[in-house]
Design a protein around this motif. Structure first.
Motif, PDB file in Angstrom:
ATOM      1  N   ASP A 133      -6.837  -7.393   6.804  1.00  0.00           N
ATOM      2  CA  ASP A 133      -5.330  -8.386   6.870  1.00  0.00           C
ATOM      3  C   ASP A 133      -6.051  -9.445   8.050  1.00  0.00           C
ATOM      4  OD1 ASP A 133      -3.496  -7.313   5.766  1.00  0.00           O
ATOM      5  OD2 ASP A 133      -2.233  -6.318   7.325  1.00  0.00           O
ATOM      6  N   SER A 169       0.783  -1.575  -0.195  1.00  0.00           N
ATOM      7  CA  SER A 169       0.445  -0.280   0.169  1.00  0.00           C
ATOM      8  C   SER A 169       1.162   1.281   0.383  1.00  0.00           C
ATOM      9  CB  SER A 169      -0.999   0.194   1.365  1.00  0.00           C
ATOM     10  OG  SER A 169      -2.137  -1.554   1.077  1.00  0.00           O
ATOM     11  N   ALA A 193      -1.683   6.259   2.448  1.00  0.00           N
ATOM     12  CA  ALA A 193      -3.538   5.265   3.038  1.00  0.00           C
ATOM     13  C   ALA A 193      -3.567   5.476   4.476  1.00  0.00           C
ATOM     14  CB  ALA A 193      -2.741   3.906   2.243  1.00  0.00           C
ATOM     15  N   GLN A 220       2.837  -4.856   3.198  1.00  0.00           N
ATOM     16  CA  GLN A 220       1.226  -5.741   2.820  1.00  0.00           C
ATOM     17  C   GLN A 220       2.628  -7.602   1.931  1.00  0.00           C
ATOM     18  OE1 GLN A 220      -2.066  -6.160   3.113  1.00  0.00           O
ATOM     19  NE2 GLN A 220      -1.321  -4.911   4.832  1.00  0.00           N
ATOM     20  N   GLN A 275      -1.464   5.491   9.853  1.00  0.00           N
ATOM     21  CA  GLN A 275      -2.380   5.274   9.055  1.00  0.00           C
ATOM     22  C   GLN A 275      -2.648   3.969   8.610  1.00  0.00           C
ATOM     23  OE1 GLN A 275      -4.477   7.868   8.338  1.00  0.00           O
ATOM     24  NE2 GLN A 275      -5.573   5.759   6.457  1.00  0.00           N
ATOM     25  N   VAL A 276      -1.055   3.070   8.411  1.00  0.00           N
ATOM     26  CA  VAL A 276      -1.443   2.182   8.294  1.00  0.00           C
ATOM     27  C   VAL A 276      -1.634   0.651   8.772  1.00  0.00           C
ATOM     28  CG1 VAL A 276       1.231   0.944   9.042  1.00  0.00           C
ATOM     29  CG2 VAL A 276       0.544   0.177   7.096  1.00  0.00           C
ATOM     30  N   HIS A 277      -2.025   0.904   9.988  1.00  0.00           N
ATOM     31  CA  HIS A 277      -2.631  -0.010  10.508  1.00  0.00           C
ATOM     32  C   HIS A 277      -4.827   0.647  10.224  1.00  0.00           C
ATOM     33  CE1 HIS A 277       0.457  -0.109  13.111  1.00  0.00           C
ATOM     34  NE2 HIS A 277       0.422  -1.610  13.414  1.00  0.00           N
ATOM     35  N   VAL A 278      -4.928   1.633  10.210  1.00  0.00           N
ATOM     36  CA  VAL A 278      -5.994   1.976   9.887  1.00  0.00           C
ATOM     37  C   VAL A 278      -6.918   1.794   8.525  1.00  0.00           C
ATOM     38  CG1 VAL A 278      -7.544   4.112   9.336  1.00  0.00           C
ATOM     39  CG2 VAL A 278      -6.325   4.101  11.138  1.00  0.00           C
ATOM     40  N   ASP A 279      -5.687   1.946   8.039  1.00  0.00           N
ATOM     41  CA  ASP A 279      -5.949   1.163   6.788  1.00  0.00           C
ATOM     42  C   ASP A 279      -5.685  -0.128   6.163  1.00  0.00           C
ATOM     43  OD1 ASP A 279      -6.455   3.877   5.720  1.00  0.00           O
ATOM     44  OD2 ASP A 279      -4.326   3.587   4.581  1.00  0.00           O
ATOM     45  N   ASN A 280      -4.811  -0.969   7.136  1.00  0.00           N
ATOM     46  CA  ASN A 280      -4.860  -2.831   6.806  1.00  0.00           C
ATOM     47  C   ASN A 280      -5.314  -3.580   8.157  1.00  0.00           C
ATOM     48  OD1 ASN A 280      -3.519  -2.840   3.696  1.00  0.00           O
ATOM     49  ND2 ASN A 280      -2.489  -1.372   5.448  1.00  0.00           N
ATOM     50  N   ALA A 301       5.608   3.939   5.461  1.00  0.00           N
ATOM     51  CA  ALA A 301       4.168   4.781   5.547  1.00  0.00           C
ATOM     52  C   ALA A 301       4.289   5.175   6.813  1.00  0.00           C
ATOM     53  CB  ALA A 301       3.355   3.459   5.697  1.00  0.00           C
TER      54      ALA A 301
END
Length: 309
Positions: free
Chosen positions: A283, A14, A18, A201, A274-279, A270
């Protein structure tokens, strides 16, 4: 760090918007076996080298591509060389000075640092005298080092490894001044933590004990983070030989490296939030689905064998 056999693959990560260092006599947490496959081009990948004859590298392509591979190979080579010296030192025919030299320069302790051997903060992280300890840490550096090597230059990856290893050793001798330490797992924990923000990812697929169980690099980093802090504050009473303080120090250094670059505007890293919010949710839903499929596969295999009997 759980027991398991994994194979590593990659999916395009990602956009940014993001398994452990141990004190002598101890072993790392569980390990595994993985085969790393080359990943498709991603938005985070570094530009390839110029193809013009004047800039062509005299080295074979596999040594310089991906860009960070020289640093990975250097770390693996150092691990192998020092491990070989430890094995030689255990033989009766070894020079008398070799065991003493390894104790003074390939192990980190409060006493060594006080005597001016500050270099042992780093040299000890390439040092293993037990075969299992060596195998697990070297394998981990190869797998997770190649993930970072796809994005970072050799110099950047070298800096990350030095930060992680040095911080791990320092944290250990501050928390446990009477206990010497050696091993690459603190460095490895820093690498894993940074990889969670470099290629969140990247996928790992388990072969055993649950076939097909998948985790993203972000999940692996999160699990290591929780395990290391839980180990330091809770589990060390029962798992004393594991150098939890070194794991925590390496993790903190890896996060500091990645977050520092992200804060400076480097979009290869990242945003931690935000990377935790998005994934995070997707996941773990993907992991749950893969676990269900893996358990079904195991059940079918068991039922098939019973039917054959």
């Amino acid at each position: 760090q759980g027991q398991g056999i994994l194979r590593s693959g990659s999916v395009p990560p990602s956009p940014p918007a993001a398994f452990a260092m141990t004190a002598p006599g101890g072993g790392d947490g569980g390990g595994g076996t993985a085969a790393s496959s080359s990943s498709p081009a991603s938005p985070l990948a570094c530009a390839s080298s110029s193809s013009s004859p004047s800039s062509a590298s005299p080295l074979p392509a596999w040594l310089t591509s991906p860009p960070g591979r020289p640093a990975v190979l250097a770390a693996l080579g150092a691990n192998c060389a020092v491990f070989a010296l430890w094995q030689l030192a255990r033989r009766g025919s070894a020079p008398a000075w070799l065991p003493r030299a390894l104790g003074e320069h390939a192990m980190c302790s409060h006493a060594n640092v006080r005597r001016g051997r500050v270099h042992t903060l780093l040299t000890s992280t390439f040092s293993h005298h037990a075969a299992g300890h060596f195998a697990v840490n070297t394998y981990g550096l190869a797998v997770f080092g190649n993930v970072a090597a796809e994005v970072l230059s050799a110099r950047e990856l070298g800096v990350l490894l030095v930060y992680g290893g040095g911080a791990a050793s320092l944290c250990h001798i501050v928390c446990h001044p009477r206990n010497p330490v050696l091993g690459a797992s603190g460095m490895l924990m820093g690498l894993v933590a940074a990889n969670g923000l470099i290629d969140p990812q990247h996928r790992f697929t388990m072969i055993l004990p649950v076939p097909g169980l998948t985790f993203s690099m972000l999940q692996v980093a999160d699990l290591c983070f929780v395990a290391n802090f839980a180990g330091f504050f809770i589990l060390r009473r029962w798992l004393g030989p594991v150098a939890w303080a070194a794991h925590v120090g390496g993790t903190a250094a890896g996060l500091g490296f990645a977050c520092g670059n992200w804060l400076s505007g480097d979009r290869r890293f990242a945003s931690p939030w935000q990377v935790h919010v998005d994934n995070f949710t997707m996941d773990w839903l993907r992991t749950a689905a893969s676990m269900e499929a893996g358990v079904d596969k195991i059940s079918s295999m068991i039922a098939g064998r019973r039917g054959d009997e």
